[in-house]
Motif scaffolding. Structure first.
Motif, PDB file in Angstrom:
ATOM      1  N   GLY A 116       0.776  -1.229   0.000  1.00  0.00           N
ATOM      2  CA  GLY A 116       0.000   0.000   0.000  1.00  0.00           C
ATOM      3  C   GLY A 116       0.804   1.273   0.000  1.00  0.00           C
ATOM      4  N   ASN A 145      -8.777  -1.360  -5.214  1.00  0.00           N
ATOM      5  CA  ASN A 145      -7.348  -1.126  -5.435  1.00  0.00           C
ATOM      6  C   ASN A 145      -7.036  -0.473  -6.782  1.00  0.00           C
ATOM      7  N   TRP A 178      -6.334   2.342  -9.363  1.00  0.00           N
ATOM      8  CA  TRP A 178      -5.828   3.716  -9.267  1.00  0.00           C
ATOM      9  C   TRP A 178      -6.780   4.689  -9.941  1.00  0.00           C
ATOM     10  N   LYS A 195      -7.851  -7.302  -3.750  1.00  0.00           N
ATOM     11  CA  LYS A 195      -7.975  -6.855  -2.373  1.00  0.00           C
ATOM     12  C   LYS A 195      -7.826  -8.040  -1.415  1.00  0.00           C
ATOM     13  N   LYS A 240      -2.158   0.382  -5.527  1.00  0.00           N
ATOM     14  CA  LYS A 240      -2.942   1.049  -6.555  1.00  0.00           C
ATOM     15  C   LYS A 240      -2.531   0.536  -7.929  1.00  0.00           C
ATOM     16  N   GLY A 264      -2.711  -7.423  -7.289  1.00  0.00           N
ATOM     17  CA  GLY A 264      -3.337  -6.660  -6.219  1.00  0.00           C
ATOM     18  C   GLY A 264      -4.825  -6.837  -6.033  1.00  0.00           C
ATOM     19  N   ASN A 301      -0.177  -8.152  -3.151  1.00  0.00           N
ATOM     20  CA  ASN A 301      -0.394  -6.957  -2.339  1.00  0.00           C
ATOM     21  C   ASN A 301      -1.865  -6.888  -1.958  1.00  0.00           C
ATOM     22  N   TRP A 302      -2.157  -6.864  -0.661  1.00  0.00           N
ATOM     23  CA  TRP A 302      -3.546  -6.692  -0.229  1.00  0.00           C
ATOM     24  C   TRP A 302      -4.022  -5.294  -0.593  1.00  0.00           C
ATOM     25  N   ASN A 303      -3.093  -4.346  -0.482  1.00  0.00           N
ATOM     26  CA  ASN A 303      -3.388  -2.951  -0.783  1.00  0.00           C
ATOM     27  C   ASN A 303      -2.312  -2.413  -1.711  1.00  0.00           C
TER      28      ASN A 303
END
Length: 284
Positions: free
Chosen positions: A29, A55, A57, A108, A123, A106, A119-121
């Motif tokens: 994140g 997530n 962008w 969520k 962009k 990514g 990546n849980w979080n």
């Protein structure tokens, strides 16, 4: 469905990316300095998947639909991302390929839904490049370059802190010597802080001899990736090359997001590459 994501945790063969150990440290994140980490996915668009929308962008410095370049980055109305072929931000195509890649990087995490990305979080900047040509590749990468350059020059007030690009596509048998501008652009991206991961061809060939673009470009900021399976061996239909392939990543039957708000297995070097991209983003 995390139990189906063997590429992240594989209790049977024991071969996986060891991602849960990294999650004990961070789930992604933001950097320690407060920069919001952005991954640019250059592909065929993305779907409005329930496991991705949180997530995706957004360019909050742009006012959508007003016909003005509000943030001064040279692109008009790039609110949701950029469609470099149509010169607008129509990136919600719901294509399987781009949606699957976005999920590996990514989706969520820890939301009681479907799968999780590395990546849980994070962009996810979506760029729809259209047909695979050198011109379209340069247009897509130019958007990435301008957004990170703007971020650097404005001390984070505009642009985006893009740390890595994902390109799970290419031109089979293409020669680097025939695409000097394209290959040199990776040095340009690297000079402002961007790494670039590219998928090698899904053929059992030595690309150092047979060719493949952009994998055979020689930039230090370019990472060429092939596909390995559950037994840590190169997949039979994946390419190799001592000079051009930097590493192999798990890409065989990875379980991820797909079109129509569903989940499915995703295969090939296209699947392997976002595993590396996700790891780079998580490292930040």
């Amino acid at each position: 469905d995390f139990i189906r994501q063997w590429t992240l945790l594989n209790p049977v063969e024991k071969n996986d990316s060891r991602v849960p150990k990294a999650w004990d440290i961070t789930t992604g994140g933001v950097t320690a300095l407060g920069d919001t980490i952005v991954v640019a996915i250059i592909d065929d668009g993305v779907g409005r998947h329930d496991d991705l929308v949180g997530n995706l962008w957004i360019n909050h410095k742009e006012i959508p639909g007003d016909g003005i370049d509000n943030d001064g980055n040279g692109f008009i109305d790039d609110y949701y991302g950029w469609n470099s072929q149509n010169n607008n931000d129509l990136i919600f195509t719901d294509e399987r390929h781009g949606t699957a890649i976005a999920g590996i990087v990514g989706a969520k995490g820890n939301n009681n839904l479907g799968v999780t990305g590395i990546n849980w979080n994070v962009k996810l900047m979506i760029i729809d490049m259209g047909n695979i040509t050198e011109a379209n590749a340069l247009r897509a990468y130019s958007y990435v370059y301008e957004m990170r350059k703007l971020y650097n020059e404005s001390n984070g007030q505009r642009g985006a802190f893009i740390v890595v690009t994902n390109s799970s596509w290419g031109i089979d048998f293409g020669k680097a010597k025939d695409a000097p501008i394209w290959c040199d652009f990776y040095d340009k991206l690297g000079s402002i802080g961007i790494l670039n991961c590219v998928a090698s061809v899904n053929r059992n060939i030595d690309i150092d001899i047979e060719g493949d673009l952009p994998t055979t470009c020689t930039s230090e900021y370019l990472i060429g990736i092939t596909n390995i399976n559950r037994t840590n061996e190169k997949n039979n239909d994946a390419s190799f090359g001592k000079k051009s392939i930097d590493l192999g990543a798990y890409g065989q039957r990875a379980f991820t997001t797909t079109s129509n708000n569903r989940y499915a297995e995703f295969v090939g070097t296209s699947s392997a590459t976002p595993h590396v991209v996700g790891a780079i983003a998580l490292a930040y």
